[in-house]
Design a protein around this motif. Structure first.
Motif, PDB file in Angstrom:
ATOM      1  N   THR A   1     -14.182   0.076  -4.437  1.00 33.44           N
ATOM      2  CA  THR A   1     -14.628   0.196  -3.044  1.00 33.44           C
ATOM      3  C   THR A   1     -16.082   0.636  -2.991  1.00 33.44           C
ATOM      4  O   THR A   1     -16.480   1.383  -2.123  1.00 33.44           O
ATOM      5  CB  THR A   1     -13.747   1.192  -2.270  1.00 33.44           C
TER       6      THR A   1
ATOM      7  N   SER B   1     -15.747  -4.601  -2.152  1.00 31.07           N
ATOM      8  CA  SER B   1     -14.852  -5.426  -2.939  1.00 31.07           C
ATOM      9  C   SER B   1     -13.461  -5.529  -2.348  1.00 31.07           C
ATOM     10  O   SER B   1     -12.816  -6.557  -2.474  1.00 31.07           O
ATOM     11  CB  SER B   1     -14.745  -4.882  -4.361  1.00 31.07           C
ATOM     12  N   GLU B   2     -12.967  -4.481  -1.707  1.00 33.54           N
ATOM     13  CA  GLU B   2     -11.621  -4.538  -1.164  1.00 33.54           C
ATOM     14  C   GLU B   2     -11.515  -5.601  -0.075  1.00 33.54           C
ATOM     15  O   GLU B   2     -10.555  -6.368  -0.038  1.00 33.54           O
ATOM     16  CB  GLU B   2     -11.190  -3.179  -0.628  1.00 33.54           C
TER      17      GLU B   2
ATOM     18  N   GLN C   1     -11.652  -8.991  -1.805  1.00 30.57           N
ATOM     19  CA  GLN C   1     -10.396  -9.297  -2.475  1.00 30.57           C
ATOM     20  C   GLN C   1      -9.313  -9.674  -1.477  1.00 30.57           C
ATOM     21  O   GLN C   1      -8.495 -10.554  -1.743  1.00 30.57           O
ATOM     22  CB  GLN C   1      -9.958  -8.105  -3.320  1.00 30.57           C
ATOM     23  N   THR C   2      -9.325  -9.051  -0.320  1.00 34.98           N
ATOM     24  CA  THR C   2      -8.348  -9.395   0.714  1.00 34.98           C
ATOM     25  C   THR C   2      -8.578 -10.809   1.221  1.00 34.98           C
ATOM     26  O   THR C   2      -7.630 -11.576   1.386  1.00 34.98           O
ATOM     27  CB  THR C   2      -8.411  -8.384   1.872  1.00 34.98           C
TER      28      THR C   2
ATOM     29  N   ARG D   1      -6.578   0.491  -8.987  1.00 30.37           N
ATOM     30  CA  ARG D   1      -7.572   0.889  -7.995  1.00 30.37           C
ATOM     31  C   ARG D   1      -8.514  -0.267  -7.704  1.00 30.37           C
ATOM     32  O   ARG D   1      -8.999  -0.930  -8.606  1.00 30.37           O
ATOM     33  CB  ARG D   1      -8.371   2.069  -8.532  1.00 30.37           C
ATOM     34  N   LEU D   2      -8.769  -0.502  -6.437  1.00 29.50           N
ATOM     35  CA  LEU D   2      -9.747  -1.508  -6.047  1.00 29.50           C
ATOM     36  C   LEU D   2     -11.124  -0.876  -6.024  1.00 29.50           C
ATOM     37  O   LEU D   2     -11.290   0.264  -5.636  1.00 29.50           O
ATOM     38  CB  LEU D   2      -9.414  -2.069  -4.657  1.00 29.50           C
TER      39      LEU D   2
ATOM     40  N   PRO E   1      -5.842   4.606  -1.846  1.00 33.65           N
ATOM     41  CA  PRO E   1      -6.576   3.985  -2.952  1.00 33.65           C
ATOM     42  C   PRO E   1      -6.962   4.945  -4.062  1.00 33.65           C
ATOM     43  O   PRO E   1      -6.904   4.589  -5.222  1.00 33.65           O
ATOM     44  CB  PRO E   1      -7.819   3.404  -2.281  1.00 33.65           C
TER      45      PRO E   1
ATOM     46  N   ARG F   1       0.843  -1.193   0.000  1.00 31.65           N
ATOM     47  CA  ARG F   1       0.000   0.000   0.000  1.00 31.65           C
ATOM     48  C   ARG F   1       0.881   1.246   0.000  1.00 31.65           C
ATOM     49  O   ARG F   1       1.042   1.899   1.006  1.00 31.65           O
ATOM     50  CB  ARG F   1      -0.913   0.007   1.213  1.00 31.65           C
TER      51      ARG F   1
END
Length: 142
Positions: A80, A85-86, A89-90, A77-78, A69, A65
């Motif tokens: 959000t 979604s972030e 995805q994690t 870019r994730l 973001p 990071r």
């Protein structure tokens, strides 16, 4: 000629100790609980899916990071939005890292002719402990 600066590291917070001990608790559960017990399957399943990946991801999380973001390029870019979604995805990254470490450990034991479930858990417990207790990399300050 100046040498490049080494990455800075952080001190060990107590919050990492449960993750470091998770593999050993799982091994204790495997030794103490009957083979087909639902508790044993749940503990081992949760450990294999999440703990090694959390430990490995924790090593590199801050270094990955490098920018907020919204300051990242559009391709990095994730999303959000409302779906979160972030976080999803994690979780997916943690599961995939855990399964990757599991496959590497199992393959190494199979190639050595020493594969067993307990040996695999022992190696994963050791790797998880080391990864959880190693100093974390910090994001580079330019």
């Amino acid at each position: 000629m100046t040498l490049p600066a080494l990455p800075s590291v952080t001190r060990l917070p107590l919050s990492r100790l449960p993750l470091a001990a998770s593999g050993w608790v799982t091994l204790l559960c495997v030794s103490a609980v009957a083979d087909a017990a639902p508790l044993r399957m749940a503990v081992v399943g949760c450990y294999l899916l999440f703990c090694p990946g959390l430990a490995v991801l924790g090593l590199f999380r801050a270094a990955l990071r490098t920018a907020p973001p919204n300051d990242r390029p559009a391709g990095l870019r994730l999303d959000t939005g409302e779906g979160g979604s972030e976080a999803g995805q994690t979780v997916l990254l943690v599961v995939m890292l855990s399964l990757s470490v599991l496959v590497l450990a199992s393959t190494a034991l199979m190639l050595a002719g020493a594969f067993s479930g307990r040996r695999t858990l022992l190696i994963l417990a050791a790797l998880t402990t080391v990864a959880a207790l190693l100093p974390r990399l910090r994001a580079r300050q330019d």
